[in-house]
Enzyme design. Structure first.
Site, short mmCIF file in Angstrom:
data_model
loop_
_atom_site.label_atom_id
_atom_site.label_comp_id
_atom_site.label_asym_id
_atom_site.label_seq_id
_atom_site.Cartn_x
_atom_site.Cartn_y
_atom_site.Cartn_z
N CYS A 104 1.02 -1.23 0.00
CA CYS A 104 0.27 0.15 0.24
C CYS A 104 0.75 1.20 -0.06
O CYS A 104 1.35 1.02 1.11
CB CYS A 104 -1.10 -0.08 1.55
SG CYS A 104 -1.96 1.42 1.45
N CYS A 108 0.35 3.89 6.58
CA CYS A 108 -0.47 4.94 8.02
C CYS A 108 1.28 4.17 8.65
O CYS A 108 1.38 2.56 8.42
CB CYS A 108 -1.57 3.89 8.19
SG CYS A 108 -2.86 4.66 6.47
N CYS A 111 -0.01 0.15 10.11
CA CYS A 111 0.36 -0.99 9.78
C CYS A 111 0.92 -1.29 8.93
O CYS A 111 1.97 -1.14 8.24
CB CYS A 111 -1.21 -0.74 9.03
SG CYS A 111 -1.34 -1.26 7.28
N CYS A 330 -7.08 -6.67 11.20
CA CYS A 330 -7.09 -4.82 10.44
C CYS A 330 -5.16 -4.79 10.60
O CYS A 330 -4.86 -4.61 11.76
CB CYS A 330 -7.45 -3.44 11.41
SG CYS A 330 -9.19 -4.35 10.96
N1 SAH Z 1 -6.36 0.79 3.10
C1 SAH Z 1 -7.61 0.96 3.87
C2 SAH Z 1 -8.34 -0.94 3.47
C3 SAH Z 1 -7.30 -1.46 4.42
S1 SAH Z 1 -6.86 -1.56 6.63
C4 SAH Z 1 -8.18 1.40 5.30
O1 SAH Z 1 -7.44 2.11 5.49
O2 SAH Z 1 -9.43 2.15 5.83
C5 SAH Z 1 -8.57 -1.99 7.19
C6 SAH Z 1 -8.67 -1.29 8.41
O3 SAH Z 1 -7.98 -1.75 9.39
C7 SAH Z 1 -8.58 0.42 8.54
O4 SAH Z 1 -9.83 1.37 9.14
C8 SAH Z 1 -6.98 0.11 8.40
O5 SAH Z 1 -7.05 1.95 9.17
C9 SAH Z 1 -7.12 -0.35 10.27
N2 SAH Z 1 -6.10 -0.46 10.42
C10 SAH Z 1 -4.45 -0.49 10.19
N3 SAH Z 1 -3.96 -1.28 10.80
C11 SAH Z 1 -4.54 -1.53 12.27
C12 SAH Z 1 -3.89 -2.01 13.05
N4 SAH Z 1 -2.22 -2.36 13.27
N5 SAH Z 1 -4.98 -2.64 14.08
C13 SAH Z 1 -6.11 -1.96 14.34
N6 SAH Z 1 -6.91 -1.30 12.89
C14 SAH Z 1 -5.91 -1.17 12.18
FE1 SF4 Z 2 -3.51 1.72 3.55
FE2 SF4 Z 2 -2.88 0.42 6.01
FE3 SF4 Z 2 -3.35 3.05 5.70
FE4 SF4 Z 2 -4.57 1.02 5.07
S1 SF4 Z 2 -4.28 1.04 6.92
S2 SF4 Z 2 -4.31 2.88 3.76
S3 SF4 Z 2 -3.38 -0.55 3.97
S4 SF4 Z 2 -1.34 1.77 5.09
#
Ligand code: SAH
Ligand code: SF4
Length: 336
Positions: A104, A108, A111, A330
């Protein structure tokens, strides 16, 4: 590849290749319902069909969570790139958590997928193939097929807009897997341009927007693309989306101890969302390598919920954490 085509794109392609588009139904069913009705096809059509390629997937690893509810699959495409797909549920109610990209670009900080950077987009066929793969698994276990799809695996779905829309078109097509559009959920980091296009598309998918911060400074520290699409613009886009579609927007809030979980954060979140057609989903942080943050205590999560609900009158629920022990939660998906 053949499985990239929506029904109407398949018709166009047949036309272009000098084949009667009337054959589209049988071909589409053969590709997406697994019923190889090649015998129903005339000789020249069958030859064309057999000359077409389909996306090939290889299972690298399958891991079942001790929660008895979640199974994670590491899948590899022909070019060696790997993604993760998660199957959730038991009995007849299965949900597929599908990837839209390898890695991606959004970065973030909490993530695992974001840490990879963007390696490439998936094609529509590669997105659809994840559901077909899970359906084959379910069928082998004597279970009914996938009924719900969440675009919450690896990647930012609205950053790969057309292939994702084509894939969902195929998956919701009554001539194909026939999943109800109301049972499809798209989660976005807050890709404003994509949300606008989605609103214009007239599709009835459910939309979830990842907010996680109530000021640009706090959100920007977690989600770098907040610089490009700051909170005010994002929430205006969400309001417009609700007006245009008549649908509520789900707001995801990943709770990180000390970063966005205080009473003050809850109040400021409530202020931001007051009067909007929204539903908040709280997700206690799942652990990932390279991020120090921790989830708050259960008590803190409930206190946060209480403030958002009672003081701002905004509906809010806690999203169940699943598959954490096998890295299927997630934000934990990052290939093998
Ligand atoms: N890229 C999209 C969808 C994939 S992530 C997005 O960011 O929305 C799906 C969800 O998981 C998102 O709400 C994201 O913020 C959350 N997420 C990512 N990393 C996480 C983590 N380590 N713990 C809990 N939620 C997380
Ligand atoms: Fe990409 Fe992870 Fe951010 Fe979703 S939460 S936009 S998958 S970096």
């Amino acid at each position: 590849m053949l499985d990239d085509f929506t029904f109407s794109k398949l018709q166009d392609r047949l036309q272009k290749d000098g084949i009667n588009p009337f054959n589209a139904s049988a071909i589409f069913r053969a590709v997406h319902q697994g019923s190889i009705e090649a015998s129903a096809l005339g000789k020249s059509v069958r030859k064309w069909y057999e000359s077409q390629e389909l996306c090939q997937l290889e299972v690298v690893r399958e891991i079942s969570s001790s929660d008895g509810y979640t199974r994670k699959f590491v899948l590899r495409f022909c070019d060696g790139k790997e993604i993760e797909t998660v199957l959730m549920g038991y009995e007849g109610r299965h949900t597929a958590c599908i990837s839209s990209q390898v890695g991606c670009a959004m970065g973030c900080v909490f993530c695992a997928t974001g840490k990879m950077g963007l390696l490439r987009n998936l094609t529509a066929g590669e997105i659809v193939a994840q559901v077909h793969f899970l359906n084959r698994k379910l069928a082998a276990d004597g279970r009914p097929p996938i009924r719900n799809i969440v675009m919450m695996g690896m990647g930012e779905p609205l950053h790969n807009f057309e292939p994702v829309m084509d894939a969902l078109d195929i998956l919701t097509d009554p001539r194909g897997p026939c999943i109800s559009p109301a049972r499809v959920s798209i989660s976005t980091v807050g890709h404003v341009a994509g949300i606008r296009k989605l609103a214009e598309s007239g599709k009835n998918y459910s939309l979830s927007v990842s907010l996680h911060g109530a000021s640009d400074e706090e959100r920007g520290a977690l989600i770098p693309v907040n610089k490009r699409w700051p909170i005010a613009e994002l929430l205006t886009t969400c309001r417009d989306y609700s007006v245009k579609t008549g649908s509520k927007v789900f707001i995801a809030w990943t709770l990180i101890e000390g970063a966005n979980d205080s009473d003050d954060h809850a109040r400021r979140l409530g202020e931001l969302l007051k009067g909007m057609l929204v539903h908040v989903n709280l997700i206690p942080l799942n652990p990932t390598d390279g991020f120090e943050g921790r989830p708050p205590s259960e008590e803190r999560v409930y206190q946060f919920l209480k403030i958002v609900k009672q003081e701002a009158g905004v509906p809010v629920t806690i999203r169940q954490r699943r598959g954490i022990d096998v890295g299927a939660g997630c934000g934990q998906l990052a290939g093998s």
